[in-house]
Design a protein around this motif. Sequence first.
Motif, PDB file in Angstrom:
ATOM      1  N   GLU A 288       0.836  -1.212   0.000  1.00 13.97           N
ATOM      2  CA  GLU A 288       0.000   0.000   0.000  1.00 13.97           C
ATOM      3  C   GLU A 288       0.863   1.252   0.000  1.00 13.97           C
ATOM      4  N   LYS A 289       1.950   1.190   0.771  1.00 13.59           N
ATOM      5  CA  LYS A 289       2.864   2.341   0.840  1.00 13.59           C
ATOM      6  C   LYS A 289       3.464   2.630  -0.546  1.00 13.59           C
TER       7      LYS A 289
ATOM      8  N   HIS B 275       0.918   4.212  -2.807  1.00 16.08           N
ATOM      9  CA  HIS B 275       0.736   5.632  -2.485  1.00 16.08           C
ATOM     10  C   HIS B 275       1.905   6.442  -3.027  1.00 16.08           C
TER      11      HIS B 275
ATOM     12  N   GLY C 169       1.579   7.417  -6.478  1.00 14.33           N
ATOM     13  CA  GLY C 169       0.437   8.296  -6.743  1.00 14.33           C
ATOM     14  C   GLY C 169      -0.855   7.557  -7.056  1.00 14.33           C
TER      15      GLY C 169
ATOM     16  N   ASP D 272      -4.450   6.016  -6.143  1.00 13.17           N
ATOM     17  CA  ASP D 272      -5.531   6.246  -5.199  1.00 13.17           C
ATOM     18  C   ASP D 272      -5.985   4.918  -4.582  1.00 13.17           C
ATOM     19  N   THR D 273      -6.351   4.961  -3.291  1.00 21.78           N
ATOM     20  CA  THR D 273      -6.756   3.740  -2.573  1.00 21.78           C
ATOM     21  C   THR D 273      -7.916   3.021  -3.254  1.00 21.78           C
TER      22      THR D 273
ATOM     23  N   PHE E 193      -7.033   0.064  -5.515  1.00 20.51           N
ATOM     24  CA  PHE E 193      -6.188  -1.036  -5.015  1.00 20.51           C
ATOM     25  C   PHE E 193      -6.743  -2.430  -5.322  1.00 20.51           C
TER      26      PHE E 193
ATOM     27  N   ARG F  78       1.342   3.581 -13.114  1.00 19.15           N
ATOM     28  CA  ARG F  78       1.579   3.849 -11.691  1.00 19.15           C
ATOM     29  C   ARG F  78       1.670   2.534 -10.908  1.00 19.15           C
TER      30      ARG F  78
END
Lengths: 254, 278
Positions: A127-128, A131, A134, A136-137, A140, A154
């Motif tokens: 997750e890090k 992020h 760039g 967005d959650t 995911f 990305r």
Amino acid sequence: MTKEFAIEIKDLRKSFDGGKEFVLNGINLSIPRGSLTVIIGYSGTGKSVLLKHMLGLLKPTYGHVCVLGKDLVSLQESDLVKLRCSFGVLFQNAALFDDLTVLENVAFPIHEHRRYLPAAEIVKIAEKKLHMSGMDTKHFNKLPGELSGGMRKRAGLARALALDPDILLYDEPTTGLDPILTEMVDNLILETHQKQRGSTSIVVSHDLMAAFRIGENVVMLDKGKVLLQGTPSDFLSSDLELVRKFVDKGLKKR
Amino acid sequence: MLNSFLEKREKFNQFLDSVALDLWNTVYNFFISTGSIAIFMYESLKLFGSKPKRTDEIIRHMEFIGNKSVLIILLTGSFTGMALSYQIYLGFQLVNATNLVGPTVALGITRELGPVLTGLIVSARAGGAMAARLGTMRVSEQIDALEVMGVDPKQYLVMPRMVAALITMPLLCGIFDFIAMLGSHLLCINVLGLDEAIFWDKIQLWINPRDINEGLIKSAVFGLTFATICSNAGYFTKGGAKGVGEATNKGVVNSMVLIIILNFIMTNLIRFYYTLTG
């Protein structure tokens, strides 16, 4: 082989037909540690073959490729596998595994190489990284097929960063993208290079303007050889005919 | 006149040369590709014991090859059993030997039709999917991505498929045998009016466990065959979507042909072995 260079290539020659024709014809190249180098050239000049040699996916017909002080030619397969963990690669089309979600894609290399970590920790790292690139959650848990071209890049970059690599390779990262996305990807490469302090970034591209925009060290290949290596201003002031043509074409496109 | 004859003879010789050359190239390429597929199988299977273990992947592929093929195996098995029983019944009726319909069907199913049809059906369904999946991964650089991540693509992608096919195929063949005999029973007893006790008694008398084992061994070999051929075709795909299509087609067709040829060879080898061991 000195330690100030991330990659050193000496007299690299590669032939796929037993020596009749050489795709790479005596490449000598040193890429300083921590630099952002862009390798440019027309199609068919050997950029991708050179990249595969850096990754140890191809063996040279002649010459040596040293990565982080280790000669790939003499390395055992198991050592080569370990060394490849020092690389992060962003492929042209991101090459995300299409049956895994974005998060699973980024977690995959961590899970493969750091099996001792608990699953929750792996997810946290993934997750890090997402992020950082760039992402967005809300994306995911999407599959790569559900993402736009820029988002895929990305996610691909996040996966490339997953193991905190010493060397980041970008294979034609802006090919087929529109100008806005091209600029976004270029900025992403620059930002990532600045964030990943000490890491070496190598971008293979045929986009001269992108090379000038992001590269501090530019290498131009022609007919399997290094035609010119230097800063963008070295290229602008070069008298070499092919370099001039390439620069003029690039400036016109702009 | 002589010149014309010599010219024709020259042309004929050239034609013979080209035919001989084509034949030689075909034979040569056959041995080269067979050799490379055998090496591919060896290299992939020897990774079975290597770390990390791919148990999850093997189970996932077993589920795909096995569970998802059960329905189609049930359908084809039951209808094959019924059709075969009916044909054998019609033939045996002529010589008043309808008591032997059961064991004849059972022998045909367990030794031949069970493994061969299971092999053909599953290679078309799961083998085609394997070739297409690996081919797509190859052309979209996903296999390259695995390699640069330090993950052996053969260990992660190919070996689990081979092991899964090797384990699952005998299970599917067992299901085919069972359901085909059930179909045969239904038709012979309920429709053709044969005596149920005689039907099963004769089967018990004529069928040995080794007849069933013969079919199960064959099906395991067929599983390994189609998994190897289809994975090899997909793994070395070149080109884009066209290449994936060609690889899938090549994988499935070659698997099917080889299963039929292998069946004949194995039948003879197993017969020879049984003769030797009594």
